[in-house]
Design an enzyme around this catalytic site. Structure first.
Site, PDB file in Angstrom:
ATOM      1  N   ARG A 229     -32.507  25.095  -9.667  1.00  0.00           N
ATOM      2  CA  ARG A 229     -31.377  24.644 -10.486  1.00  0.00           C
ATOM      3  C   ARG A 229     -29.998  24.916  -9.905  1.00  0.00           C
ATOM      4  O   ARG A 229     -28.999  24.665 -10.551  1.00  0.00           O
ATOM      5  CB  ARG A 229     -31.447  25.218 -11.907  1.00  0.00           C
ATOM      6  CG  ARG A 229     -32.692  24.799 -12.624  1.00  0.00           C
ATOM      7  CD  ARG A 229     -32.720  25.073 -14.084  1.00  0.00           C
ATOM      8  NE  ARG A 229     -32.003  26.244 -14.520  1.00  0.00           N
ATOM      9  CZ  ARG A 229     -31.580  26.420 -15.763  1.00  0.00           C
ATOM     10  NH1 ARG A 229     -31.798  25.524 -16.679  1.00  0.00           N
ATOM     11  NH2 ARG A 229     -30.954  27.519 -16.107  1.00  0.00           N
ATOM     12  N   ASP A 230     -29.891  25.434  -8.685  1.00  0.00           N
ATOM     13  CA  ASP A 230     -28.582  25.623  -8.053  1.00  0.00           C
ATOM     14  C   ASP A 230     -28.699  25.308  -6.560  1.00  0.00           C
ATOM     15  O   ASP A 230     -28.393  26.134  -5.705  1.00  0.00           O
ATOM     16  CB  ASP A 230     -28.070  27.038  -8.278  1.00  0.00           C
ATOM     17  CG  ASP A 230     -26.601  27.198  -7.902  1.00  0.00           C
ATOM     18  OD1 ASP A 230     -25.899  26.165  -7.815  1.00  0.00           O
ATOM     19  OD2 ASP A 230     -26.149  28.338  -7.700  1.00  0.00           O
ATOM     20  N   VAL A 231     -29.152  24.101  -6.264  1.00  0.00           N
ATOM     21  CA  VAL A 231     -29.367  23.679  -4.881  1.00  0.00           C
ATOM     22  C   VAL A 231     -28.016  23.341  -4.257  1.00  0.00           C
ATOM     23  O   VAL A 231     -27.281  22.502  -4.773  1.00  0.00           O
ATOM     24  CB  VAL A 231     -30.299  22.455  -4.821  1.00  0.00           C
ATOM     25  CG1 VAL A 231     -30.515  22.017  -3.386  1.00  0.00           C
ATOM     26  CG2 VAL A 231     -31.618  22.761  -5.493  1.00  0.00           C
TER      27      VAL A 231
ATOM     28  N   ASN B  75     -26.776  28.245  -0.552  1.00  0.00           N
ATOM     29  CA  ASN B  75     -27.973  28.965  -0.978  1.00  0.00           C
ATOM     30  C   ASN B  75     -29.159  28.764  -0.036  1.00  0.00           C
ATOM     31  O   ASN B  75     -30.261  29.189  -0.332  1.00  0.00           O
ATOM     32  CB  ASN B  75     -28.369  28.547  -2.392  1.00  0.00           C
ATOM     33  CG  ASN B  75     -27.401  29.051  -3.426  1.00  0.00           C
ATOM     34  OD1 ASN B  75     -26.637  29.979  -3.179  1.00  0.00           O
ATOM     35  ND2 ASN B  75     -27.403  28.439  -4.589  1.00  0.00           N
TER      36      ASN B  75
END
Length: 132
Positions: free
Chosen positions: A48-50, A54
Site C-alpha cells: 500500500r505504499d509502493v 521504499n
C-alpha cells in the site's frame, strides 16, 4: 535500521542516472519487483505504499538485488465479502499521492491489483523521468 544495512533506494539511483532509466534497466527492476510482490501477496499482505524510496538495493554481493522496505502502511488482504461488510468511510488517501492507485485516491478498500497499479506508475516514472 534496515535502511542503514542496505544500499541506495531506487529513487537515489534514478537521480544519479539523470532521472532516466533505460528500457532494459526498467524491465530488469520490474521483473525483480513483480517477484517480490508475488511473494508478499502470496502471504496475503498488501504493501500500500509502493514508491522508489521504499525499494532499496543490497550491498556487496547482493548489490543487484532489490528489497522492499517500509511496511508501515501494510495490511492483510481482505476478501470482497469482507470489504462489503465494512462500514462506509470518508475517502482518505493511503500511500504516496504520486504513485497511489485510483482506488487508493478514492479511499476504497485496496487489493493486490492496487499494489501492481502503483508498480506500473513507478515503471512509467522510470521510463519517462516524470509522471503525466
Amino acid at each position: 535500521m534496515v535502511f542503514e544495512l542496505l544500499g541506495p533506494s531506487l529513487e537515489d539511483l534514478f537521480v544519479f542516472c539523470d532521472r532516466r532509466f533505460s528500457l532494459k534497466t526498467t524491465l530488469l527492476l520490474m521483473d525483480q519487483l513483480l517477484t517480490r510482490f508475488k511473494a508478499l501477496h502470496s502471504k496475503r499482505w498488501l504493501h500500500r505504499d509502493v514508491k522508489p524510496q521504499n525499494c532499496l538495493l543490497g550491498i556487496g554481493k547482493n548489490g543487484n538485488v532489490v528489497y522492499l522496505t517500509d511496511f508501515g502502511l501494510s495490511r492483510e488482504v481482505i476478501t470482497l465479502d469482507e470489504a462489503e461488510e465494512l462500514p462506509p468511510k470518508r475517502a482518505c488517501l493511503v500511500g504516496t499521492t504520486r504513485f497511489a492507485s485510483i482506488s487508493g485516491h478514492s479511499g476504497q478498500v485496496q487489493f493486490e491489483k492496487d499494489d501492481l497499479e502503483s508498480l506500473g506508475y513507478m515503471m512509467i516514472y522510470f521510463m519517462r523521468g516524470r509522471l503525466p
